[in-house]
Design a protein around this motif. Structure first.
Motif, short mmCIF file in Angstrom:
data_model
loop_
_atom_site.label_atom_id
_atom_site.label_comp_id
_atom_site.label_asym_id
_atom_site.label_seq_id
_atom_site.Cartn_x
_atom_site.Cartn_y
_atom_site.Cartn_z
N ALA A 122 0.81 18.18 6.91
CA ALA A 122 0.06 16.82 7.07
C ALA A 122 -0.19 16.45 8.57
O ALA A 122 -0.79 15.31 8.80
N SER A 142 1.02 -1.28 0.13
CA SER A 142 0.01 -0.04 0.01
C SER A 142 0.89 1.45 0.01
O SER A 142 0.48 2.23 -0.31
N CYS A 198 5.76 7.72 -0.87
CA CYS A 198 6.22 8.88 -0.12
C CYS A 198 7.87 8.94 -0.14
O CYS A 198 8.66 8.20 0.12
N SER A 216 4.12 4.66 -8.16
CA SER A 216 3.10 5.20 -7.61
C SER A 216 1.66 4.96 -8.59
O SER A 216 1.88 4.65 -9.71
N ARG A 260 5.36 20.26 3.86
CA ARG A 260 4.29 19.36 3.60
C ARG A 260 4.26 18.32 4.97
O ARG A 260 3.28 17.90 5.31
N ARG A 300 0.71 3.80 -2.88
CA ARG A 300 1.11 5.56 -2.83
C ARG A 300 2.73 5.54 -2.37
O ARG A 300 3.39 4.66 -1.74
N SER A 339 0.04 7.14 7.60
CA SER A 339 -0.98 8.24 7.02
C SER A 339 -1.54 7.84 5.78
O SER A 339 -0.70 8.35 4.50
N ASP A 340 -2.63 7.37 5.50
CA ASP A 340 -3.01 6.94 4.23
C ASP A 340 -3.18 8.21 3.21
O ASP A 340 -3.21 7.71 2.09
N THR A 341 -3.25 9.20 3.56
CA THR A 341 -3.40 10.41 2.66
C THR A 341 -2.08 10.92 2.12
O THR A 341 -2.18 11.87 1.32
N CYS A 342 -1.09 10.67 2.75
CA CYS A 342 0.11 11.16 2.54
C CYS A 342 0.71 10.54 1.28
O CYS A 342 1.06 9.33 0.99
N SER A 343 1.30 11.21 0.17
CA SER A 343 2.08 10.83 -0.94
C SER A 343 2.87 11.80 -1.61
O SER A 343 2.65 13.11 -1.45
N GLN A 393 -3.00 3.72 -8.08
CA GLN A 393 -4.16 3.62 -7.18
C GLN A 393 -3.81 2.86 -6.21
O GLN A 393 -4.60 2.88 -5.03
#
Length: 307
Positions: free
Chosen positions: A285, A106, A164, A157, A281, A162, A219-223, A159
């Motif tokens: 976050a 993931s 980072c 990257s 960033r 993600r 943190s699932d929203t961080c990319s 769907q």
């Protein structure tokens, strides 16, 4: 979670392994698995090569910290090749394995370095800074290494995965990095600024670096790209003074640029040039630094006998 870590035996890697503890199933890539097992523990799984894997199905997280140290040896042609190959080839292979997976990890957390920004003198930069493109003109070696390294990582990257990328600054700790090499001179009162002393030093306490890796992992929203540096970079002159003050020593013996150029050649730019890098960033976050100020970071580190 099932986690693959490259560079697990290194300065930062072994601390990440320790922080993750026995709560996760760790697979550790090392060129010397027997030595790594002796250092990191027998409870983990060890890999000598990524060739042992057909894909990364079943892995939840990949943390890629591997790379030949950039400042350990003079930059001969062969050493430059090692620095590039150790980063580019491994990252490319990880990306391939992720693409070949039916159920890929993931998240991929991939190391980079603030050298990607080049010499910015006294201009503060954050992740919005537009990098020079490689086609415009020959880039300084650290920039060229990091730009391609980041591109190879970001290719993973999707769907499902993600990515980072963490642009790491000067990591402060006692068991690796630059600080142990600086301490003997400063303890003798022989430390001081390098060249003009105006060049930026964007640093981070080792505990914050490990913590932010775990923060991004969860943190699932961080990319995308994140600067892994404390929010208060300092000049080389200020860093030298703060380190000397922490040791209760003077810091007035400068190191002229021409001496470093003679001793280190092209690699001298790592010391004579710099950047004031801001972790915009990460802060946006929600990450909160444990050690945002240099004096507190150095006091905490130097109070430890080892780390």
């Amino acid at each position: 979670m099932k986690i693959l870590i490259t560079g697990a035996s290194g300065f930062v890697g072994h601390q990440v392994v320790r922080a993750l503890g026995d709560e996760h199933q760790l697979y550790l890539l090392s060129r010397h698995p027997a030595k790594a097992r002796e250092r990191l523990g027998t409870e983990h799984h060890y890999l000598a090569s990524l060739d042992d894997l057909a894909n990364l199905d079943g892995f939840d997280v990949v943390i890629n910290l591997a790379g030949e140290p950039i400042a350990d040896k003079r930059w001969s042609s062969s050493q430059k090749e090692k620095i590039c190959h150790s980063r580019w080839h491994l990252t490319m292979r990880l990306t391939q394995l992720i693409e070949q997976s039916q159920t890929p990890p993931s998240v991929l957390i991939n190391a980079s370095a603030i050298g990607v920004y080049g010499n910015q003198e006294e201009q503060p930069v954050d992740e919005t800074f537009m990098l020079r493109q490689t086609g415009e003109a020959p880039l300084p070696f650290p920039q060229a290494v990091c730009q391609k390294w980041e591109t190879l990582a970001l290719n993973a990257s999707s769907q499902q995965t993600r990515v980072c990328v963490i642009r790491i600054g000067l990591v402060l700790g006692l068991c690796g990095g630059a600080l142990p090499k600086m301490l003997p001179a400063f303890k003798l009162g022989l430390g001081g600024p390098i060249a003009s002393g105006k060049q930026g030093m964007s640093w981070i306490h080792q505990d914050d670096l490990v913590a932010l890796i775990l923060f991004l992992m969860k943190s699932d929203t961080c990319s995308g790209v994140f600067n892994a540096t404390a929010p208060h970079p300092v000049s080389n002159l200020s860093f030298s003074k703060t380190l000397a003050d922490t040791l209760s020593r003077p810091a007035f013996i400068p190191m002229p640029a021409f001496v470093l150029n003679t001793l280190l050649g092209e690699m001298a730019q790592l010391l004579t040039q710099g950047q004031y890098v801001l972790p915009t960033r990460l802060i946006e976050a929600g990450y909160r630094f444990k050690f945002p100020q240099l004096n507190y970071a150095l006091t905490d580190i130097l109070a430890k006998k080892s780390y």
